[in-house]
Write a protein that holds these residues in place. Structure first.
Motif, PDB file in Angstrom:
ATOM      1  N   ARG A  94       0.838  -1.205   0.000  1.00 53.88           N
ATOM      2  CA  ARG A  94       0.000   0.000   0.000  1.00 53.88           C
ATOM      3  C   ARG A  94       0.877   1.261   0.000  1.00 53.88           C
ATOM      4  O   ARG A  94       0.634   2.200  -0.753  1.00 53.88           O
ATOM      5  N   LYS A  95       1.919   1.271   0.818  1.00 51.06           N
ATOM      6  CA  LYS A  95       2.813   2.432   0.887  1.00 51.06           C
ATOM      7  C   LYS A  95       3.593   2.601  -0.419  1.00 51.06           C
ATOM      8  O   LYS A  95       3.737   3.712  -0.926  1.00 51.06           O
ATOM      9  N   MET A  96       4.094   1.506  -0.978  1.00 52.77           N
ATOM     10  CA  MET A  96       4.856   1.586  -2.220  1.00 52.77           C
ATOM     11  C   MET A  96       3.970   2.056  -3.369  1.00 52.77           C
ATOM     12  O   MET A  96       4.395   2.878  -4.186  1.00 52.77           O
ATOM     13  N   ASN A  97       2.767   1.544  -3.415  1.00 52.85           N
ATOM     14  CA  ASN A  97       1.839   1.969  -4.462  1.00 52.85           C
ATOM     15  C   ASN A  97       1.490   3.448  -4.325  1.00 52.85           C
ATOM     16  O   ASN A  97       1.281   4.146  -5.317  1.00 52.85           O
ATOM     17  N   TRP A  98       1.429   3.941  -3.106  1.00 56.54           N
ATOM     18  CA  TRP A  98       1.129   5.348  -2.880  1.00 56.54           C
ATOM     19  C   TRP A  98       2.268   6.213  -3.402  1.00 56.54           C
ATOM     20  O   TRP A  98       2.035   7.232  -4.055  1.00 56.54           O
ATOM     21  N   VAL A  99       3.508   5.821  -3.098  1.00 56.33           N
ATOM     22  CA  VAL A  99       4.671   6.577  -3.580  1.00 56.33           C
ATOM     23  C   VAL A  99       4.679   6.606  -5.100  1.00 56.33           C
ATOM     24  O   VAL A  99       4.851   7.655  -5.719  1.00 56.33           O
ATOM     25  N   GLU A 100       4.468   5.456  -5.699  1.00 56.94           N
ATOM     26  CA  GLU A 100       4.537   5.372  -7.150  1.00 56.94           C
ATOM     27  C   GLU A 100       3.306   5.978  -7.822  1.00 56.94           C
ATOM     28  O   GLU A 100       3.432   6.769  -8.760  1.00 56.94           O
ATOM     29  N   GLY A 101       2.125   5.631  -7.326  1.00 51.82           N
ATOM     30  CA  GLY A 101       0.895   6.088  -7.968  1.00 51.82           C
ATOM     31  C   GLY A 101       0.516   7.512  -7.632  1.00 51.82           C
ATOM     32  O   GLY A 101       0.243   8.328  -8.510  1.00 51.82           O
ATOM     33  N   ARG A 102       0.502   7.850  -6.367  1.00 56.62           N
ATOM     34  CA  ARG A 102       0.029   9.170  -5.934  1.00 56.62           C
ATOM     35  C   ARG A 102       1.089  10.252  -6.126  1.00 56.62           C
ATOM     36  O   ARG A 102       0.797  11.364  -6.529  1.00 56.62           O
ATOM     37  N   LEU A 103       2.364   9.883  -5.824  1.00 57.07           N
ATOM     38  CA  LEU A 103       3.431  10.872  -5.963  1.00 57.07           C
ATOM     39  C   LEU A 103       4.076  10.833  -7.340  1.00 57.07           C
ATOM     40  O   LEU A 103       4.763  11.768  -7.728  1.00 57.07           O
ATOM     41  N   ALA A 149       6.130   5.940   4.811  1.00 54.16           N
ATOM     42  CA  ALA A 149       5.961   4.854   5.779  1.00 54.16           C
ATOM     43  C   ALA A 149       5.936   5.370   7.211  1.00 54.16           C
ATOM     44  O   ALA A 149       5.329   4.757   8.082  1.00 54.16           O
ATOM     45  N   SER A 150       6.583   6.490   7.433  1.00 51.63           N
ATOM     46  CA  SER A 150       6.617   7.066   8.778  1.00 51.63           C
ATOM     47  C   SER A 150       5.351   7.850   9.109  1.00 51.63           C
ATOM     48  O   SER A 150       5.202   8.350  10.205  1.00 51.63           O
ATOM     49  N   ASN A 151       4.466   7.969   8.135  1.00 50.23           N
ATOM     50  CA  ASN A 151       3.198   8.683   8.311  1.00 50.23           C
ATOM     51  C   ASN A 151       2.061   7.808   7.799  1.00 50.23           C
ATOM     52  O   ASN A 151       2.272   6.938   6.963  1.00 50.23           O
ATOM     53  N   SER A 152       0.882   8.077   8.266  1.00 43.90           N
ATOM     54  CA  SER A 152      -0.272   7.359   7.735  1.00 43.90           C
ATOM     55  C   SER A 152      -0.614   7.928   6.360  1.00 43.90           C
ATOM     56  O   SER A 152      -0.287   9.082   6.052  1.00 43.90           O
ATOM     57  N   VAL A 153      -1.250   7.120   5.534  1.00 45.21           N
ATOM     58  CA  VAL A 153      -1.683   7.596   4.217  1.00 45.21           C
ATOM     59  C   VAL A 153      -2.625   8.787   4.392  1.00 45.21           C
ATOM     60  O   VAL A 153      -2.532   9.770   3.666  1.00 45.21           O
ATOM     61  N   ALA A 154      -3.503   8.721   5.384  1.00 47.80           N
ATOM     62  CA  ALA A 154      -4.434   9.827   5.636  1.00 47.80           C
ATOM     63  C   ALA A 154      -3.666  11.107   5.972  1.00 47.80           C
ATOM     64  O   ALA A 154      -4.013  12.193   5.499  1.00 47.80           O
ATOM     65  N   SER A 155      -2.614  10.975   6.758  1.00 45.88           N
ATOM     66  CA  SER A 155      -1.790  12.129   7.107  1.00 45.88           C
ATOM     67  C   SER A 155      -1.125  12.710   5.868  1.00 45.88           C
ATOM     68  O   SER A 155      -1.093  13.930   5.679  1.00 45.88           O
ATOM     69  N   MET A 190      -0.873  16.749   1.422  1.00 49.11           N
ATOM     70  CA  MET A 190      -0.988  17.065   0.004  1.00 49.11           C
ATOM     71  C   MET A 190      -2.085  18.092  -0.236  1.00 49.11           C
ATOM     72  O   MET A 190      -1.970  18.928  -1.127  1.00 49.11           O
ATOM     73  N   GLU A 191      -3.152  18.027   0.568  1.00 48.48           N
ATOM     74  CA  GLU A 191      -4.220  19.021   0.434  1.00 48.48           C
ATOM     75  C   GLU A 191      -3.701  20.408   0.775  1.00 48.48           C
ATOM     76  O   GLU A 191      -4.075  21.397   0.167  1.00 48.48           O
ATOM     77  N   ASN A 192      -2.807  20.480   1.791  1.00 53.13           N
ATOM     78  CA  ASN A 192      -2.277  21.771   2.228  1.00 53.13           C
ATOM     79  C   ASN A 192      -1.152  22.290   1.335  1.00 53.13           C
ATOM     80  O   ASN A 192      -0.998  23.489   1.178  1.00 53.13           O
TER      81      ASN A 192
END
Length: 184
Positions: free
Chosen positions: A45-54, A71-77, A82-84
């Motif tokens: 999930r974290k790797m996909n977030w880095v690759e897909g979202r970032l 990984a040191s933060n929650s996806v929600a965090s 990113m919203e800010n």
């Protein structure tokens, strides 16, 4: 087989399936051992977030650095961050790499700390961060810094920062002029 060894084995297998070499995996595990105590689904999930979202490719040298921050933060965090400060994620990879190199190498910030300060990535290194970091070094050297940090100083609007510098005219008469000339 212990639970942690099973998790480690599953995560190594996962990283291999993502195309990472054993050398890359060894470095990653060495720097991020705590993340290997997580289930493979968490790592995925974290790797996909880095690759897909970032949008940071697995081939990039920055992939594991970003993974560590995520990984040191929650996806929600991270989503809230990113919203800010969404524009910091739109920066070119070279720009992010330069800024990471400066903040981690020169200043000594950790990737986890930088993940909590995404606004730093929206600032110009050459026009704002580096000149103010030079001022910070001078003030530290003369033991005049007080409780200020680089993040505080770069966050000041330009006129407020110049007013701050003028406060040192008695102790360091050339400080303001040195800063202004470094901006040209």
């Amino acid at each position: 087989m212990s639970v942690s060894l099973k998790l480690y084995t599953a995560n190594v297998k996962l990283l291999r399936s993502y195309g990472f070499s054993d050398e890359q995996i060894r470095k990653f595990v060495h720097r991020n051992a705590m993340h290997f105590a997580q289930p493979a689904s968490w790592v995925t999930r974290k790797m996909n977030w880095v690759e897909g979202r970032l949008g940071i490719s697995r081939d990039s040298n920055e992939f594991f650095r970003c993974f560590n921050s995520i990984a040191s933060n929650s996806v929600a965090s991270m989503e809230r961050k990113m919203e800010n400060q969404p524009h910091c994620f739109a920066l070119a990879e070279d720009t992010i790499r330069d800024k990471l190199s400066f903040f981690m190498g020169e200043v000594g910030y950790t990737s986890s700390y930088l993940a909590t300060c995404p606004s730093l990535f929206s600032l110009s290194l050459e026009k704002r961060v580096k000149p103010r970091n030079e001022v910070l070094k001078i003030l530290k050297e003369r033991m005049l810094l007080g409780g200020k940090s680089l993040i505080t100083l770069v966050d000041y609007p330009e006129l407020r920062f110049q007013d701050y510098l003028r406060g040192f005219e008695d102790e360091i008469p050339s400080l303001y002029e040195t800063y202004v000339s470094s901006m040209r």
